[in-house]
Structures are given as C-alpha cells and as structure tokens.
Write a protein that holds these residues in place. Sequence first.
Motif, PDB file in Angstrom:
ATOM      1  N   VAL A  84     -40.089  45.947 -17.590  1.00  0.00           N
ATOM      2  CA  VAL A  84     -40.629  47.296 -17.411  1.00  0.00           C
ATOM      3  C   VAL A  84     -42.069  47.207 -16.932  1.00  0.00           C
ATOM      4  CG1 VAL A  84     -39.073  48.313 -19.107  1.00  0.00           C
ATOM      5  CG2 VAL A  84     -41.298  47.520 -19.838  1.00  0.00           C
ATOM      6  N   GLU A  89     -44.137  52.385 -21.605  1.00  0.00           N
ATOM      7  CA  GLU A  89     -42.708  52.547 -21.311  1.00  0.00           C
ATOM      8  C   GLU A  89     -41.878  51.552 -22.115  1.00  0.00           C
ATOM      9  OE1 GLU A  89     -39.440  54.384 -19.213  1.00  0.00           O
ATOM     10  OE2 GLU A  89     -41.480  54.977 -19.679  1.00  0.00           O
ATOM     11  N   GLN A  90     -42.373  50.341 -22.254  1.00  0.00           N
ATOM     12  CA  GLN A  90     -41.671  49.322 -23.028  1.00  0.00           C
ATOM     13  C   GLN A  90     -41.532  49.762 -24.490  1.00  0.00           C
ATOM     14  OE1 GLN A  90     -43.831  45.714 -23.837  1.00  0.00           O
ATOM     15  NE2 GLN A  90     -41.975  44.468 -23.717  1.00  0.00           N
ATOM     16  N   ARG A  92     -41.655  52.803 -25.722  1.00  0.00           N
ATOM     17  CA  ARG A  92     -40.778  53.979 -25.807  1.00  0.00           C
ATOM     18  C   ARG A  92     -39.309  53.564 -25.760  1.00  0.00           C
ATOM     19  NH1 ARG A  92     -37.838  57.142 -22.765  1.00  0.00           N
ATOM     20  NH2 ARG A  92     -38.293  56.080 -20.811  1.00  0.00           N
ATOM     21  N   LEU A  93     -38.950  52.692 -24.802  1.00  0.00           N
ATOM     22  CA  LEU A  93     -37.575  52.225 -24.686  1.00  0.00           C
ATOM     23  C   LEU A  93     -37.147  51.395 -25.897  1.00  0.00           C
ATOM     24  CD1 LEU A  93     -37.452  51.215 -20.926  1.00  0.00           C
ATOM     25  CD2 LEU A  93     -36.172  53.060 -22.018  1.00  0.00           C
ATOM     26  N   LYS A  96     -36.359  53.706 -28.809  1.00  0.00           N
ATOM     27  CA  LYS A  96     -35.096  54.426 -28.614  1.00  0.00           C
ATOM     28  C   LYS A  96     -33.889  53.491 -28.751  1.00  0.00           C
ATOM     29  CE  LYS A  96     -36.721  58.297 -25.903  1.00  0.00           C
ATOM     30  NZ  LYS A  96     -36.517  59.115 -24.718  1.00  0.00           N
TER      31      LYS A  96
END
Length: 135
Positions: A84, A89-90, A92-93, A96
């Motif tokens: 990523v 972003e890393q 967040r992913l 999730k």
Amino acid sequence: MFKLTPYLFFAGRCEEALDFYSVCFGGVVVTKQLFKDAPQVIEGADPNWVMHAEFEAFGMKIMLSDGVVAKELKGNNVALSLVVGSIEEQARLFEKLSSGGHVMVPLADTYWGACFGKVEDKFGVRWMLTCNEVI
C-alpha cells in the motif's frame, strides 16, 4: 495505488519450488533469505529453510517461503501480499481485515525498511500488508 503479489508457502520445499519454477518459466530468483540470516531467531522455523524469496518471470512476481510449519500447513499455503502507498491506508486496511479475524504479526517497522503486518481475516485468508514507509 495497490499491488497484489501471490505469496506461496512450502514447509521445507521452497528451494525445490524455486528450482522448479525457474525451469518452468525460465525466470530468475531476485532475492533469497534464509531464516538463519534474520537478525533474530524466528521461533518454530528451521534456520536452513527459506524465510523469503522473490521470483520473477514474464513480468510476473511471486514471493515464496518455507514459512513456519505451525502456520503454513498444506491447504493453507497462500497469503496475499498487498503493498500500500501510505501508513494511514495500511493501518485502516489492517484494522478492517482483522475485524473478526486475528492478528498474526502486528503492524511494525521492520529491519528491511518497511512497515509490515500480517492478519488472518474472518474467512481464513491471510493478508500481508507492506508499506515502504516506516511509522
């Protein structure tokens, strides 16, 4: 931007697999590191097994490892390696994907200069998230 790379596990047969794929595809082993070359002891790993290898041919890239036997059993020998573009972003992913699953390796800076974490999602799919930035 995302880049998905297959990561295959071989429980002691990675060297054999690298030789086989080299013959099949005519590609090259770009990198190969053994567990004994790591800066720390990896519990459960045979020090002479391949910790990480990268194979390239025809514009494709495959990552390979012998893995740690307890986690990389036959039938569960693939992890998806996702690179990523940002730490945010890393994170967040990772959050999730770990919801309902479990964290195998928490997100952390690594000795190879990236932030890395591994999670098994609630469906049993293993994700390895890498960001070429550090926290």
